[in-house]
Design a protein around this motif. Structure first.
Motif, short mmCIF file in Angstrom:
data_model
loop_
_atom_site.label_atom_id
_atom_site.label_comp_id
_atom_site.label_asym_id
_atom_site.label_seq_id
_atom_site.Cartn_x
_atom_site.Cartn_y
_atom_site.Cartn_z
N ASP A 109 0.87 -1.20 -0.01
CA ASP A 109 0.12 -0.20 0.21
C ASP A 109 0.77 1.25 -0.11
O ASP A 109 1.21 1.94 1.06
N VAL A 110 1.30 2.01 -1.13
CA VAL A 110 1.91 2.87 -1.44
C VAL A 110 1.38 3.88 -2.46
O VAL A 110 0.98 3.36 -3.43
N GLN A 111 1.45 5.18 -2.13
CA GLN A 111 0.92 6.32 -2.72
C GLN A 111 2.01 6.75 -3.58
O GLN A 111 2.88 7.52 -3.13
N VAL A 112 2.15 6.94 -4.95
CA VAL A 112 2.93 7.25 -5.63
C VAL A 112 2.49 8.49 -6.26
O VAL A 112 1.53 8.77 -6.93
N VAL A 113 3.40 9.65 -6.01
CA VAL A 113 3.04 11.01 -6.48
C VAL A 113 3.90 11.32 -7.53
O VAL A 113 5.23 11.55 -7.36
N TRP A 114 3.63 11.46 -8.65
CA TRP A 114 4.30 11.84 -9.93
C TRP A 114 4.56 13.26 -9.99
O TRP A 114 3.69 14.03 -10.26
N GLY A 115 5.86 13.62 -9.88
CA GLY A 115 5.95 15.32 -10.17
C GLY A 115 7.38 15.56 -9.61
O GLY A 115 8.17 14.61 -8.75
N ASP A 116 7.98 16.73 -9.56
CA ASP A 116 9.14 17.22 -9.10
C ASP A 116 9.13 17.63 -7.54
O ASP A 116 8.11 18.07 -7.20
N ALA A 117 9.83 16.72 -6.79
CA ALA A 117 9.90 16.97 -5.27
C ALA A 117 10.08 18.68 -5.03
O ALA A 117 9.61 18.96 -4.02
N ASN A 134 16.57 7.99 0.18
CA ASN A 134 17.93 8.15 -0.48
C ASN A 134 17.73 9.29 -1.58
O ASN A 134 17.23 9.33 -2.49
N LEU A 135 18.18 10.51 -1.03
CA LEU A 135 17.81 11.66 -1.73
C LEU A 135 18.78 11.90 -2.83
O LEU A 135 20.05 11.45 -3.07
N PRO A 136 18.01 12.45 -4.10
CA PRO A 136 19.09 12.84 -5.14
C PRO A 136 20.19 13.86 -4.80
O PRO A 136 19.79 15.09 -4.11
N TYR A 137 21.39 13.68 -4.80
CA TYR A 137 22.25 14.72 -4.43
C TYR A 137 22.47 15.89 -4.70
O TYR A 137 22.68 16.64 -3.88
N TYR A 138 21.87 16.26 -5.92
CA TYR A 138 22.04 17.65 -6.50
C TYR A 138 21.14 18.41 -5.97
O TYR A 138 21.15 19.78 -6.21
N ILE A 139 20.15 17.98 -5.22
CA ILE A 139 19.22 18.88 -4.78
C ILE A 139 18.86 18.62 -3.29
O ILE A 139 17.95 19.14 -2.31
N THR A 140 19.85 18.02 -2.66
CA THR A 140 19.69 17.45 -1.17
C THR A 140 19.53 18.73 -0.18
O THR A 140 18.75 18.80 0.47
N GLY A 141 20.60 19.89 -0.26
CA GLY A 141 20.12 20.85 0.36
C GLY A 141 18.98 21.64 0.30
O GLY A 141 18.64 21.98 1.44
#
Length: 290
Positions: A109-117, A134-141
């Motif tokens: 049971d997972v809700q996937v939201v499609w779009g830019d974080a 596991n964050l995308p490293y290029y937008i971590t900050g």
């Protein structure tokens, strides 16, 4: 009537979703390759996977806990969290992963939201949300800042570059101390969970990673925007003197000198060596906080 073919009494279970062979098969099956520009490095180490999930859900009942994941990728970490009873919302930008996630998350049971974080409304999350990702490293900050500013989020357990993890956990006077360190301290506490070698991912990233848990103290009033702006300016050139940094944002030299003396700080003190409480006191003396 044609009888069903005989079945093996001990069918071979499929390889775990995090196994390198299964990851490669999934990508090949759907004609995909990891996208470097999106920071796609998929976890292939079960021990690391379990350590992240355990650290993220520690401190409360897993059953029914709202969890936000950013960048589920192939759904490896997503499944691990969901199977522990959490209610997972996963934000994914890469539309090409739709068929993969439909397959790997079909029974959870997972809700996937499609779009830019970066465009997501974090204020819409339920109270008590924990980020495990596991964050995308290029937008971590940027993402960490969004989590800190979202009152509903109580903690963030994240995989980040080791250097970022060191900065988050640093204290005044440490080599890696800077605005990100101060920001984390203003909102709560930071705990280093463990380092993660490059080989725990496919493809392997260029850097070592760390699992970091941030706990946000929502009982405190949020720091005022004026204080955040002041601290950021003070630490912008952290190895320069605090006096020079404040002069660069238009503060009066005589007022700075008087405030530093009143707080027992040397005129040539470097910004990175000043405790956060002293920076707050300095902002008050200089009239920054109104």
């Amino acid at each position: 009537m044609t009888p069903d073919p005989p079945t093996s009494p001990n069918p071979t279970p499929p390889a775990p979703l995090y196994s390198p062979a299964r990851v490669r098969d999934l990508l090949a099956q759907h004609g995909l390759r990891p996208t470097k520009s999106l920071g796609q490095n998929f976890l292939i180490d079960g021990n690391i996977l379990r350590a992240i999930a355990e650290a993220g859900l520690t401190g409360g009942p897993a059953e029914g806990t709202p969890v936000l994941e950013v960048g589920p990728g192939l759904g490896v970490l997503t499944r691990e969290i969901a199977l522990r009873g959490a209610r997972v919302t996963a934000l994914e930008k890469d539309e090409k992963l739709r068929p993969v996630l439909a397959e790997t998350l079909a029974d959870v049971d997972v809700q996937v939201v499609w779009g830019d974080a970066l465009d997501f409304d974090y204020a819409s999350l339920p109270q008590g949300t924990r980020v495990v990702a596991n964050l995308p490293y290029y937008i971590t900050g940027v993402l960490l800042s969004r989590f800190m500013h979202a009152p509903a989020i109580v903690s963030a357990t994240v995989l980040v570059q080791k250097e970022v993890g060191q900065r988050l956990a640093s204290r005044p006077g440490d080599d890696n101390y800077g605005f990100l360190s101060a920001l984390a301290a203003l909102y709560g506490t930071v705990r280093h969970v463990r380092d993660v070698p490059k080989g725990a991912f496919f493809p392997a990233p260029d850097v070592t990673s760390s699992v970091i848990r941030l706990d946000f103290d929502r009982s405190r009033p949020p720091p005022p925007a004026a204080l955040l702006k002041f601290v950021e300016a003070a630490l912008h050139h952290r190895r320069k003197t605090l006096r020079n940094n404040l002069r660069m944002i238009g503060q009066d030299a005589a007022a700075i000198d008087a405030a530093l003396e009143a707080l027992g700080l040397r005129p040539d003190v470097r910004a990175e060596d000043v405790p956060l409480g002293a920076l707050r006191d300095l902002a008050e003396r200089l009239g920054v906080l109104g």
